[in-house]
Design a protein around this motif. Structure first.
Motif, short mmCIF file in Angstrom:
data_model
loop_
_atom_site.label_atom_id
_atom_site.label_comp_id
_atom_site.label_asym_id
_atom_site.label_seq_id
_atom_site.Cartn_x
_atom_site.Cartn_y
_atom_site.Cartn_z
N SER A 345 0.84 -1.20 0.00
CA SER A 345 0.00 0.00 0.00
C SER A 345 0.87 1.24 0.00
O SER A 345 0.42 2.31 -0.42
CB SER A 345 -0.94 -0.01 1.20
OG SER A 345 -0.22 -0.21 2.38
N MET A 346 2.11 1.13 0.48
CA MET A 346 3.05 2.22 0.30
C MET A 346 3.79 2.08 -1.04
O MET A 346 3.83 2.99 -1.85
CB MET A 346 4.08 2.23 1.43
CG MET A 346 3.54 2.67 2.75
SD MET A 346 2.98 4.36 2.72
CE MET A 346 1.22 4.11 2.76
N VAL A 349 1.95 2.57 -4.50
CA VAL A 349 1.21 3.80 -4.75
C VAL A 349 2.13 5.01 -4.67
O VAL A 349 2.64 5.49 -5.68
CB VAL A 349 0.02 3.93 -3.77
CG1 VAL A 349 -0.85 5.08 -4.18
CG2 VAL A 349 -0.79 2.64 -3.77
N VAL A 378 -2.95 -3.53 -2.16
CA VAL A 378 -3.38 -2.13 -2.17
C VAL A 378 -4.90 -2.07 -2.20
O VAL A 378 -5.53 -1.33 -1.46
CB VAL A 378 -2.80 -1.41 -3.41
CG1 VAL A 378 -3.23 0.03 -3.42
CG2 VAL A 378 -1.31 -1.53 -3.44
#
Lengths: 380, 235, 185
Positions: A345-346, A349, A378
């Motif tokens: 998710s880091m 993105v 994500v």
């Protein structure tokens, strides 16, 4: 569109143009899209576009029993599913105050490390393919299949195992399994020099990967980068060592680092981690026979299992970075809320957007694969 | 549950086509179908988990290429569209865009249980349940997820069907476009449109039937607007 | 496992601030409950003076009976190896809060996620727009009052569990038995 509806659009003259990569594109890892603004082949700005894999996991989990969710969680990250099961189980165990038998903990470490090897081999394959070297991807994926065979012998499933449940594991190892693991490890270790010749000391790869998608340690810390990507910037941090879970405290392993922080360093860190996983697995093979006892703590009737109210944050080191589950119970038989913090998710993105800026178009796919971005984490 | 072995095998005989005058026509058709069935370029759209079993199927261990099946990177040159797993609504729009861009004859394979009936995501607000409502599907490969052997077996079944000329659902998309469009509009809203003129294509190929146009295509024409360049707001 | 001491920086900061409660839930986990006014200040101190530089996640919980959203900020210190979870509650009606993007860059992703899934607007967050649910027109789906199952039942059709070809088979004596309670309606 019908021809009579076509109207030519007039645009002001510009050297800049926009390019969509994905969601259906060989250079994108999974079902994910990336929009680029380019000048020539230099990326001026990038914007990630997710949600193609969104299933609403967190909502689904609120509608199912605690034990049913075990079948759901591995789907959150397809290439590396075991950490998902283990982390979710750890969260439930923490809420219930369940003590996991020692043998089950060793079995979990066994699976976690096997899964890490499989995921890293897969990533090598993808990373090499984005630099135009398909042999590594063909070999890497074929070698990964040997690990999947081991999983099949252990759990019955190749990719999704549903083997860890709150309280331990479903079964013990089948007879002869540890020898099988040992043989596979021998084979994979003997393959490492081949991979070195093919990829890691290959001048083509080094030229393509060095100085591509580089970040400093300060940037990595500021952007929330974790896992091998953080270690590639020189910070020796590993959840397994610094926030230990299961029996990792009893195991000997190093935390490999690289200083450069670019795509090449990230690949080298993963390569070094493969060796550490081999080392951990050898210790597990050595110790496991001497550890007796059950593989599962007694749990209440799973179909009417009211988990005590509370909240917990369980986290592990997956092959991609820090993976965490925030689980909240209100004392019911279903979770009140489960929040999944996937490492990608880091990485997939914001970090990808920032690293793509200023990169060349042909390197965007490589940056994504070198970050080991996993889009289902994500989108969830 | 009843014993599976008791289930009789169900086969459907196709009505023989009208005899052609030219004796060589049949031979030529067969040759074309043989050639078609042995050069399958597949576009694997990684819609979901099932995509993870395709790399093993394509690479050294299972090596799909020995059967004449190769991945293809663009829809314009592909024969098979593989939908590998659950289809979220956002992805479904892209699948339909992709499918309409593919040249005929084209085939769709739905992999994983989720494309059949939603699979384990049946409660999910974000995934479409029956793929065959939105696209004509030739073949489903069930399983969660199907093993590479199953994928290859499914491909071989499709190849056999192509060679015998049994599988032609792509014609169904032209003949019953109104039905498919209606389902798409139900999910995406009435202003849904794609850049492909399916009705025009159907008329061109001579496949337009009584169900090609209907109430849903009238809604489409009502909302259809000329396509404009997508405005991106990048810094 | 020995009980580790909380590091002194953290304890000093926590003692300095009023209107918060903290307790150590396990050797490396600290739970802090703080009012919504004091939370940004707390995070600033934690980052600036106690080395909590890593924002692991921001979680949101919908406590519909209390008419509140709970926001949980999980912070990790690479130096003292402690995970601090700062809990705060905001009213459900207004559903607005302040972004911590200026302190923690990862916050942008989590805040956008909560904005989409719960409809909580974060002032000052750089991407308050849709990312995952761009094709979704309904209410924020993770809110407890959104019934996903009812939505699914009214939006989607199911594959027939008793298709015509199966009926033919059953007439010939075969078929698959589905108990009435297993039929999904």
């Amino acid at each position: 569109m019908r021809p009579e509806n076509y109207q030519a659009q007039s645009h002001p003259p510009s050297n800049e143009y926009e390019l969509f990569i994905g969601p259906n594109h060989p250079g994108i890892e999974g079902n994910y899209a990336f929009k680029l603004k380019l000048h020539g082949d230099v990326v001026l700005a990038g914007k990630a576009d997710g949600g193609y894999l969104h299933r609403g996991f967190e909502k689904l989990m609120e509608g199912r029993l605690w034990i049913q969710n075990i079948a759901l969680v591995p789907r959150i990250c397809v290439p590396d599913p075991v950490p998902m099961e283990v982390t979710y189980s750890m969260a439930v165990e923490d809420l219930c105050g369940l003590e996991v038998p020692e043998r089950a903990q060793w079995l979990r470490v066994l699976q976690l490390e096997l899964s890490r090897i499989a995921a890293h081999l897969f990533t090598f394959g993808g990373h090499a393919a984005t630099t135009g070297m398909y042999t590594t991807s063909y070999w890497g994926i074929a070698d990964r299949d040997l690990i999947l065979d081991l999983f099949e012998a252990l759990t019955g499933g190749r990719v999704y195992h549903i083997f860890n449940i709150p309280g331990g594991t479903r079964r013990d190892v089948p007879p002869g399994f540890l020898e099988q693991v040992s043989q596979t490890l021998d084979y994979l270790e003997s393959r490492l020099p081949d991979y070195d010749n093919l990829l890691f000391t290959n001048q083509v790869f080094i030229t393509r990967a060095k100085d591509v998608g580089a970040m400093t340690q300060e940037q990595a810390l500021e952007w929330g980068v974790t896992g091998p990507n953080l270690r590639a910037t020189g910070l020796a941090f590993d959840v397994r060592r610094d926030d230990p879970y299961l029996v990792y405290e009893q195991l000997e392993f190093d935390v490999p680092t690289e200083a450069a922080g670019d795509a090449w360093a990230r690949a080298m860190v993963r390569r070094a981690e493969l060796k550490q996983s081999f080392r951990i697995l050898r210790q597990v093979i050595e110790r496991l026979p001497s550890i007796g006892g059950p593989v599962r703590a007694p749990i209440p009737n799973p179909l009417a299992w009211n988990v005590p109210a509370g909240e917990t944050y369980a986290r592990v080191e997956s092959s991609k970075g820090e993976l965490a589950y925030y689980a909240v119970s209100n004392g019911g038989d279903k979770p009140y809320r489960v929040h999944v913090r996937g490492p990608s998710s880091m990485h997939a993105v914001q970090v990808l957007e920032w690293l793509a800026e200023g990169a060349r178009l042909e390197d965007v796919a490589q940056i994504m694969f070198s970050l080991d971005a996993c889009p289902p984490e994500v989108d969830r | 549950m009843s014993d599976l072995s008791k289930i009789p095998i169900h086969t459907e005989k196709h009505a023989p086509e009208e005899a052609r005058t030219n004796p060589l026509a049949g031979v030529f058709d067969e040759l074309v179908r043989f050639a078609q069935s042995r050069s399958m370029y597949m576009l694997h759209y990684c819609t979901g988990c099932g995509a993870i079993e395709l790399p093993p199927a394509m690479t050294s261990r299972f090596d799909m290429e020995r059967l004449g099946i190769q991945p293809m990177v663009t829809p314009r040159q592909a024969d098979i569209l593989l939908v590998t797993g659950y289809v979220s609504v956002k992805t479904l729009k892209r699948i339909i865009l992709t499918y309409e861009q593919m040249p005929s004859p084209k085939y769709v394979i739905g992999i994983c249980s989720c494309t059949v009936n939603g699979g384990m995501y049946w409660q999910s607000y974000a995934t479409a349940k029956k793929l065959s409502e939105y696209l004509p599907v030739d073949l489903y490969i069930a399983g969660c997820m199907p093993r590479p052997e199953a994928v290859i077996e499914g491909m071989r079944a499709l190849m056999a069907n192509i060679q015998s000329g049994e599988t032609e659902p792509w014609k169904d998309y032209y003949q019953r476009y109104d039905y498919y469009l209606g389902n798409q509009q139900h999910l995406f809203g009435d202003n849904w449109q794609t850049p492909t003129d399916v009705i025009g294509q159907a008329q061109h190929y001579g496949l337009a039937g009584p169900e090609t146009e209907g109430e849903h295509t009238r809604i489409l024409q009502q909302y259809q607007q000329p396509l404009v360049a997508h405005k991106l707001r990048l810094k | 496992m020995t009980e580790r001491e909380l590091d002194t920086h953290l304890v000093t900061i926590l003692r300095e601030l009023e209107s918060l409660e903290y307790r150590q839930t396990s050797p490396r986990r600290v739970r802090i409950d703080v009012t919504r006014e004091a939370l940004p200040g707390l995070l600033e101190l934690l980052k600036g003076r106690a080395s909590y530089v890593h924002l692991s996640a921001i979680s949101c919980v919908d406590w519909i009976e209390d008419n509140e959203f709970e926001l949980v900020y999980h912070l990790w210190s690479y130096e003292s190896n402690h995970l601090v979870s700062a809990h705060t509650r905001i009213p459900r009606e207004t559903a607005r809060y302040i972004s911590v993007y200026d302190l923690y860059k990862p916050a942008a992703f989590f805040e956008r996620d909560i904005f989409e899934m719960f409809g909580v607007y974060f002032e000052g967050s750089p991407h308050m727009e849709k990312f995952i649910l761009t094709e979704w027109d309904g209410p924020p789906p993770m809110r407890k009052d959104f019934d996903a199952e009812a939505y699914v039942q009214e939006t989607f059709n199911w594959q027939s569990y008793h298709p015509d070809w199966l009926k033919e088979l059953e007439e010939e004596g075969g078929g698959v038995a589905i108990r009435p309670e297993e039929v999904r309606r």
